[in-house]
Design a protein around this motif. Structure first.
Motif, PDB file in Angstrom:
ATOM      1  N   THR A 290       0.808  -1.222   0.000  1.00  0.00           N
ATOM      2  CA  THR A 290       0.000   0.000   0.000  1.00  0.00           C
ATOM      3  C   THR A 290       0.841   1.272   0.000  1.00  0.00           C
ATOM      4  O   THR A 290       0.474   2.252  -0.669  1.00  0.00           O
ATOM      5  N   VAL A 291       1.934   1.290   0.736  1.00  0.00           N
ATOM      6  CA  VAL A 291       2.699   2.532   0.898  1.00  0.00           C
ATOM      7  C   VAL A 291       3.124   3.139  -0.444  1.00  0.00           C
ATOM      8  O   VAL A 291       2.957   4.357  -0.651  1.00  0.00           O
ATOM      9  N   PRO A 292       3.683   2.366  -1.408  1.00  0.00           N
ATOM     10  CA  PRO A 292       4.053   3.002  -2.681  1.00  0.00           C
ATOM     11  C   PRO A 292       2.871   3.651  -3.398  1.00  0.00           C
ATOM     12  O   PRO A 292       3.014   4.738  -3.983  1.00  0.00           O
ATOM     13  N   PHE A 293       1.706   3.022  -3.350  1.00  0.00           N
ATOM     14  CA  PHE A 293       0.528   3.601  -4.000  1.00  0.00           C
ATOM     15  C   PHE A 293       0.086   4.880  -3.291  1.00  0.00           C
ATOM     16  O   PHE A 293      -0.334   5.847  -3.935  1.00  0.00           O
ATOM     17  N   MET A 294       0.165   4.888  -1.969  1.00  0.00           N
ATOM     18  CA  MET A 294      -0.227   6.081  -1.232  1.00  0.00           C
ATOM     19  C   MET A 294       0.729   7.241  -1.499  1.00  0.00           C
ATOM     20  O   MET A 294       0.303   8.398  -1.631  1.00  0.00           O
ATOM     21  N   VAL A 295       2.016   6.947  -1.588  1.00  0.00           N
ATOM     22  CA  VAL A 295       2.988   8.001  -1.902  1.00  0.00           C
ATOM     23  C   VAL A 295       2.708   8.582  -3.281  1.00  0.00           C
ATOM     24  O   VAL A 295       2.682   9.809  -3.473  1.00  0.00           O
ATOM     25  N   GLU A 296       2.487   7.702  -4.258  1.00  0.00           N
ATOM     26  CA  GLU A 296       2.187   8.176  -5.603  1.00  0.00           C
ATOM     27  C   GLU A 296       0.896   8.990  -5.633  1.00  0.00           C
ATOM     28  O   GLU A 296       0.814  10.020  -6.314  1.00  0.00           O
ATOM     29  N   HIS A 297      -0.101   8.536  -4.882  1.00  0.00           N
ATOM     30  CA  HIS A 297      -1.378   9.246  -4.844  1.00  0.00           C
ATOM     31  C   HIS A 297      -1.226  10.633  -4.232  1.00  0.00           C
ATOM     32  O   HIS A 297      -1.763  11.618  -4.761  1.00  0.00           O
ATOM     33  N   HIS A 298      -0.488  10.741  -3.133  1.00  0.00           N
ATOM     34  CA  HIS A 298      -0.331  12.043  -2.484  1.00  0.00           C
ATOM     35  C   HIS A 298       0.528  12.997  -3.307  1.00  0.00           C
ATOM     36  O   HIS A 298       0.332  14.214  -3.246  1.00  0.00           O
ATOM     37  N   LEU A 299       1.466  12.455  -4.060  1.00  0.00           N
ATOM     38  CA  LEU A 299       2.268  13.312  -4.926  1.00  0.00           C
ATOM     39  C   LEU A 299       1.515  13.717  -6.182  1.00  0.00           C
ATOM     40  O   LEU A 299       1.850  14.720  -6.819  1.00  0.00           O
ATOM     41  N   GLY A 300       0.486  12.967  -6.544  1.00  0.00           N
ATOM     42  CA  GLY A 300      -0.227  13.215  -7.789  1.00  0.00           C
ATOM     43  C   GLY A 300      -1.278  14.298  -7.711  1.00  0.00           C
ATOM     44  O   GLY A 300      -1.681  14.823  -8.753  1.00  0.00           O
ATOM     45  N   GLU A 301      -1.754  14.624  -6.523  1.00  0.00           N
ATOM     46  CA  GLU A 301      -2.771  15.664  -6.397  1.00  0.00           C
ATOM     47  C   GLU A 301      -2.675  16.310  -5.017  1.00  0.00           C
ATOM     48  O   GLU A 301      -2.136  15.709  -4.081  1.00  0.00           O
ATOM     49  N   PRO A 302      -3.182  17.535  -4.869  1.00  0.00           N
ATOM     50  CA  PRO A 302      -3.101  18.213  -3.570  1.00  0.00           C
ATOM     51  C   PRO A 302      -3.927  17.484  -2.513  1.00  0.00           C
ATOM     52  O   PRO A 302      -4.947  16.858  -2.815  1.00  0.00           O
ATOM     53  N   HIS A 303      -3.477  17.607  -1.285  1.00  0.00           N
ATOM     54  CA  HIS A 303      -4.187  16.991  -0.161  1.00  0.00           C
ATOM     55  C   HIS A 303      -4.214  17.976   1.014  1.00  0.00           C
ATOM     56  O   HIS A 303      -3.259  18.050   1.788  1.00  0.00           O
ATOM     57  N   PRO A 304      -5.301  18.749   1.147  1.00  0.00           N
ATOM     58  CA  PRO A 304      -5.418  19.586   2.347  1.00  0.00           C
ATOM     59  C   PRO A 304      -5.403  18.760   3.625  1.00  0.00           C
ATOM     60  O   PRO A 304      -5.032  19.259   4.685  1.00  0.00           O
ATOM     61  N   ARG A 305      -5.817  17.531   3.519  1.00  0.00           N
ATOM     62  CA  ARG A 305      -5.784  16.606   4.664  1.00  0.00           C
ATOM     63  C   ARG A 305      -5.253  15.270   4.159  1.00  0.00           C
ATOM     64  O   ARG A 305      -5.796  14.660   3.243  1.00  0.00           O
ATOM     65  N   TRP A 306      -4.135  14.818   4.754  1.00  0.00           N
ATOM     66  CA  TRP A 306      -3.576  13.540   4.346  1.00  0.00           C
ATOM     67  C   TRP A 306      -4.506  12.407   4.744  1.00  0.00           C
ATOM     68  O   TRP A 306      -5.282  12.516   5.691  1.00  0.00           O
ATOM     69  N   HIS A 307      -4.414  11.327   4.018  1.00  0.00           N
ATOM     70  CA  HIS A 307      -5.164  10.132   4.388  1.00  0.00           C
ATOM     71  C   HIS A 307      -4.702   9.639   5.755  1.00  0.00           C
ATOM     72  O   HIS A 307      -3.508   9.733   6.089  1.00  0.00           O
TER      73      HIS A 307
END
Length: 351
Positions: A290-307
């Motif tokens: 899961t961690v690699p997908f989450m890193v890619e997801h957070h880098l791919g779009e803004p996140h005012p609140r992290w998962h």
């Protein structure tokens, strides 16, 4: 466990030996010697002085236990969050940000709970959903509003007005993102002609806003959707640190206890080792996946609140792995309680 006086005497003897073997003028061990001493000391402390990997496994156990307890602590700390925006608060925000849109009360849907699965609070009836593939539906809720039909203004103009109104209202506005909704059916394909939706993220105080605009318009299709939710409560961060440290310490101590209990010639040392390997696999595999997908997801779009942390650990999507790993760990600890075959010293009667 050896008496403290004996251990102190052995430590002094070891120190004296090291000082005698050291070159003249050096009273401290080198970094390599210190690491070697610490490693061998930990191996002895864990009851496996001849093992080369026992310290590594103890660290893996402590880390994963710390991560899981930190995730649990953050979930509990989320209960300190204020309720999601109600209909009145949402209507005021929407009227300010989207002045060209008129939302009727029935078009605003306030969140009824903090976290939900399929729109409902977590309950015993939804346990099957968590364990058997639908755990990803468990997520933070939001107060939502949407418009259907045909927009009164061009969507790019609506996005520009909303972004400016957000900035004027003191919101922190993140760069807008554009996602390809439909892709190319095949060559030739001009990316400039592909319809793309627009997403705008903003944050002010403890409130986040996400605005989505969809280019495909029909009489019964949604062209605008807004969601309002809360930012991560301040209590989450200290809770994660304290919970993580406590969990790591507990994992280390339990591993050390079980390791010492199952030294040779313990009758179930092999099954305990197998169960430990199964536990580590069931707990670590979702994290590594899961961690690699989450890193890619957070880098791919803004996140005012992290998962939240538990989603980084693959939970509750892979909650079945977690539950099975806990069952394997409990069985291993139960087997470790069995008496060892180690010969106990017997007193010799004297006359």
């Amino acid at each position: 466990m050896l008496p403290r006086a004996y251990r102190r005497a052995r430590g002094e003897e070891l120190l004296a030996t090291l000082l005698e073997a050291a070159p003249p003028g050096r009273a401290r061990p080198t970094a390599r010697e210190a690491a070697n001493l610490i490693g061998h000391g930990l191996r002895a402390r864990l009851g496996r002085p001849r093992s080369r990997s026992v310290v590594t496994w103890a660290v893996f156990t402590a880390v994963i236990c710390g991560l899981f307890t930190a995730a649990l602590a953050t979930r509990l700390a989320w209960e300190t969050s204020p309720p999601m925006p109600d209909r009145a608060e949402a209507a005021a925000i929407l009227a300010d940000v989207l002045p060209g849109q008129q939302f009727a009360p029935g078009e605003i849907y306030p969140a009824e709970t903090l976290f939900a699965i399929y729109g409902e609070p977590l309950s015993l009836n939804s346990v099957n959903d968590l364990l058997f593939g639908d755990g990803g539906e468990y997520a933070l809720t939001a107060t939502g509003a949407s418009r259907t039909g045909f927009p009164s203004l061009p969507l790019d103009q609506t996005a520009a007005v909303a972004e400016q109104r957000l900035r004027d209202g003191g919101w922190t506005v993140y760069p807008a993102t554009h996602n390809d909704m439909y892709g190319c059916a095949g060559p030739p394909c001009d990316p400039a002609t592909i319809p793309q939706d627009t997403r705008l993220f903003a944050k002010r105080g403890n409130t986040t806003l996400e605005l989505e605009l969809y280019p495909q318009q029909h009489a019964d299709s949604t062209y605008l959707a807004v969601s309002l939710s809360r930012t991560t409560p301040a209590a989450v961060w200290p809770a994660a640190v304290v919970g993580g440290l406590l969990g790591a310490a507990m994992g280390w101590l339990l591993f050390g206890w079980a390791s010492r209990r199952t030294q040779a010639p313990h009758p179930v040392r092999v099954p305990v080792n197998v169960l430990f390997g199964v536990t580590m696999g069931l707990w670590w595999l979702p994290v590594l996946f899961t961690v690699p997908f989450m890193v890619e997801h957070h880098l791919g779009e803004p996140h005012p609140r992290w998962h939240p942390l538990w989603e980084w650990l693959g939970q509750p999507v892979f909650s079945l792995f977690l539950v099975a790993g806990c069952a394997s760990a409990l069985l291993g600890l139960a087997l470790a309680l069995l008496p060892s075959r180690r010969t106990q010293p017997q007193r010799v009667a004297t006359t």
